[in-house]
Design an enzyme around this catalytic site. Structure first.
Site, PDB file in Angstrom:
ATOM      1  N   SER A  53       0.862  -1.191   0.000  1.00 48.67           N
ATOM      2  CA  SER A  53       0.000   0.000   0.000  1.00 48.67           C
ATOM      3  C   SER A  53       0.892   1.233   0.000  1.00 48.67           C
ATOM      4  O   SER A  53       2.084   1.145   0.288  1.00 48.67           O
ATOM      5  CB  SER A  53      -0.859   0.025   1.262  1.00 48.67           C
ATOM      6  N   ASP A  54       0.338   2.391  -0.304  1.00 53.97           N
ATOM      7  CA  ASP A  54       1.097   3.612  -0.074  1.00 53.97           C
ATOM      8  C   ASP A  54       1.013   3.912   1.433  1.00 53.97           C
ATOM      9  O   ASP A  54       0.244   3.293   2.168  1.00 53.97           O
ATOM     10  CB  ASP A  54       0.587   4.767  -0.930  1.00 53.97           C
ATOM     11  N   ALA A  55       1.844   4.863   1.869  1.00 55.57           N
ATOM     12  CA  ALA A  55       1.992   5.093   3.308  1.00 55.57           C
ATOM     13  C   ALA A  55       0.650   5.411   3.970  1.00 55.57           C
ATOM     14  O   ALA A  55      -0.030   6.367   3.576  1.00 55.57           O
ATOM     15  CB  ALA A  55       2.973   6.232   3.543  1.00 55.57           C
TER      16      ALA A  55
END
Ligand code: BGC
Length: 736
Positions: free
Chosen positions: A290-292
């Site tokens: 996932s992105d942050a």
């Protein structure tokens, strides 16, 4: 699905999986960063917000920070509850890896990832700039060098390349990717994958690439970061997906999902995108991260009730690793045990992550050796040379009235602009591991290259301007070189802008410099296309120098002196005004293309076209194009050729661009699409025939159902040195 492991390695992974507890499998899906802990009761992020919004003063913040320490999650690593960390210090890497390998039950190594976007220790031009070199070999070499440098720090995973097609210059992240064109983006993508992952002769030489941000992040509404995306599916397939599909085909082993939603479903929990398209249709064999904090943000998006729900939805959708929220670590065990999430979902994610670790050689070579750590202590000359070459090739000359450039070595030059004198400003957004001692500012470069340079700060993107200094600059120089633009912080993540003219009082400064009566060369340092219609009218020369990395100063000076003949072209169109955004060359046709007539697709106060189009860039020599020819070489292939002559006095390298247009189809098609380019060296006076082969099937397109269509009919073919300046031919084709 493509195999990335040998049969023996696959067996090892299966053996390992059979010994793992559910918690250990979920541990592999958990990526953490060192947390800042100390004598404060709120999370560190909250503390920063408190300082930003004034709840505590900077002094109070600094005082609190005196007690701060980094928590590297050592106990969790020991318990097998962490699969990956974001760390770049080799000593920390070895220490944490030691805990994972020697002290955890199954000894599974960690994978350390980092944002190595355009170089590690040697910082190269930001991607939007490097793409403009149109130099495929260079794309690959800079990536390979970054892989070796980072691996020497224990970073085996780059959150790069960023492949978002980006057509809206208001979006700050245009700086991080290869621009507006899906074909150039695909070529860039393939080269980066070869560079990062290609040399597997030793684990020290390659890293895992991470394609990001999957997908359509470049199309966020109004150019505002993290915003929503609504997109017709034909555009999704024909444009935004292309660079990702190319990179997967080239062998990329990880992908990062984007923050945005696509047509209502956040990419983080989007099963259609992650499972159906990426893992099934494209056969992607690696893992998705996932992105942050993006899994947590699904609650804010309004697509998940709470964190547990967000975690389950993400895992179901095919999100293998959670970056930063520990939601998987906290909630997936319960979800599996209560029957809300099938165990196979966790098994599949853990299998994919372990496979990439195996592919990277981490099981056999988990540590960074002392020798390797020392290897780049002093940057080797070869690395400096590559940084300089990349910087030189990425510069684009936009205007050069009366051949003001190149400047004579003994010209009296007034160098203006605070940006010219800050070595740290050369590196651009997302530069993490550079050292100041390696950076060359434009002032340093100019003083080394020219005999008579005097520096007058005058002003820059922030703060005041000094009219007195501007007047003094006019008095001293035969010519003024004004280095203006944007600071690093004005582009990159969370740096969208509604107005993309030169910020602050720079226009006033330029007016003042013009008043001196001396010719002015505007050198731009910026991370996005800027709207410079006024500057284009009044400046004598304009050089787009972007943020070019550690050797920026050398490269700019070499182009201004003519030691290097500029060859860069724009990877992104430059709007004439902010209100034109998004503006790009490969737009769809309308029924009323913009013209002088009132009821056409145009503006009352600005032309509809960009100021400088994709593919545009001047040289100190001139090129002439003749004899565009298109022929059916075989039932499957076309041959397209054009004759290019260097009609000037200097040797140069021209980027010869080939475009096509499907004139009439069952869906409206772009007015032009780049299909091939060739970088051609031409000596002064030399002529070459440049020929490319184009498989006819590349003239097709995807419809809204994702079906690829190759439709008979009339096609236009173009060749030229810019998307807006081409020769044209037509051919009627039948594919049956
Ligand atoms: C960015 C990503 C980056 C990640 C990790 C996010 O905020 O969108 O591009 O890779 O942070 O640093």
């Amino acid at each position: 699905m493509r195999e990335i492991l040998t049969a023996e390695q696959t067996k090892k992974i299966e053996d390992l999986l059979s010994q793992m507890t559910l918690e250990e499998k979920i541990g592999q899906m958990n990526q953490v960063s060192p947390s800042i802990v100390g004598g404060f009761t709120v999370p560190f992020e909250e503390l920063i917000e408190m300082m930003t919004d004034g709840r505590i003063s900077k002094e109070e913040f600094s005082k609190i920070m005196e007690s701060a320490e980094q928590d590297y999650h050592e106990d969790e690593i020991r318990a097998g509850k962490v699969g990956s960390l974001m760390v770049q210090d080799p000593a920390a890497v070895n220490r944490l890896q030691h805990i994972a390998v020697e002290e955890s039950r199954l000894g599974i190594p960690l994978i350390f990832g980092l944002d190595v976007i355009h170089g590690f220790r040697s910082v190269y031009p930001i991607a939007i700039a490097e793409a403009g070199s149109f130099d495929v070999d260079l794309f690959e070499r800079t990536a390979a060098m970054a892989a070796r440098e980072s691996r020497a720090s224990g970073v085996a995973w780059h959150f790069a390349p960023m492949l978002d097609v980006a057509r809206d210059a208001r979006w700050g992240r245009v700086s991080e990717g290869p621009g507006e064109d899906p074909y150039l983006g695909s070529v860039f993508a393939r080269a980066k994958i070869r560079g990062l992952q290609g040399d597997r002769s030793s684990p020290d030489n390659y890293v895992a690439a991470c394609l990001k941000h999957y997908i359509c992040y470049g199309a966020v509404e109004a150019g505002r970061d993290y915003n929503t995306v609504s997109m017709a599916m034909h555009l999704f397939y024909n444009c935004y997906l292309k660079p990702f599909a190319a990179a997967v085909d080239e062998g990329a082993v990880t992908v990062m999902a984007a923050f945005n939603d696509l047509n209502g479903v956040p990419c983080t929990v989007n099963k259609f995108l992650l499972r159906n398209i990426l893992k099934e249709s494209l056969g992607f064999p690696g893992f998705v991260v996932s992105d942050a904090n993006a899994i947590r943000e699904c609650v804010v998006h309004g697509i998940a009730e709470d964190q547990a729900d967000a975690g389950i939805k993400a895992a179901f959708a095919g999100m293998d690793m959670d970056m930063g929220t520990e939601i998987y670590a906290k909630h997936l065990k319960d979800a599996v045990e209560s029957g809300k999430l099938p165990l196979e979902v966790v098994d599949e994610a853990a299998r994919r992550i372990l496979s990439v670790k195996m592919w990277l050689g981490l099981f056999d070579h988990p540590y960074v050796s002392e020798d390797l750590m020392k290897k780049y202590e002093v940057l080797p000359q070869e690395h400096i040379d590559l940084a300089r070459e990349a910087a030189e090739k990425s510069i684009v000359v936009l205007k050069n009235e009366k051949n003001l450039l190149p400047l004579r070595k003994d010209a009296k030059i007034s160098l203006v602009g605070t940006l010219a004198d800050i070595p740290e400003e050369v590196v651009g957004a997302w530069s993490i591991s550079w050292r100041k001692e390696d950076c060359v500012s434009i002032r340093q470069g100019m003083e080394a290259e020219f005999e008579n340079v005097r520096y007058f700060p005058c002003g820059g993107p922030e703060g005041d301007v000094s009219y007195n200094e501007a007047v003094e600059a006019g008095e001293y120089g035969d010519v003024i070189v004004a280095v203006l633009g944007e600071t690093i912080a004005m582009s990159g993540e969370a740096s969208s802008k509604a107005e993309i003219a030169l910020p602050g009082r720079q226009r006033e400064l330029l007016e003042c410099l013009l008043d001196t009566g001396k010719p002015v060369v505007l050198v731009l340092m910026n991370g996005r296309p800027v709207a410079i219609r006024w500057e284009n009218e009044f400046m004598n020369a304009i050089v787009e120098a972007w943020h070019l990395g550690i050797r920026m100063g050398d490269a700019v000076a070499a182009v201004l002196s003519g030691k290097v003949n500029p060859e860069g072209k724009l990877s992104s169109s430059f709007p004439a005004a902010s209100g034109q955004c998004p503006v790009y060359y490969n737009h769809m046709n309308t029924g009323r293309p913009g013209s002088k007539s009132k009821f056409t697709s145009r503006y009352l106060d600005c032309p509809p076209e960009s100021l400088y189009p994709f593919g545009y860039g001047l040289s100190y020599t001139t090129y002439e194009y003749k004899d565009l020819m298109v022929a059916e070489a075989s039932p499957e292939e076309l041959e397209i050729s054009v004759t290019v002559s260097n009609t000037g006095q200097r040797d140069g390298r021209e980027t010869v661009q080939f475009y096509t247009q499907d004139v009439c189809a069952s869906l409206v098609r772009p007015v032009k699409e780049l299909k091939r380019f060739e970088k051609v060296p031409l000596k002064a006076g030399e002529t070459k025939k440049v020929q490319v082969t184009l498989p006819k099937k590349e003239l097709g397109f995807y419809d809204n159902d994702g079906v690829y269509r190759l439709e008979d009919g009339l096609f236009r073919f173009y060749a030229g040195g810019s998307s807006a300046d081409c020769l044209q031919e037509e051919l009627r084709l039948s594919f049956s």
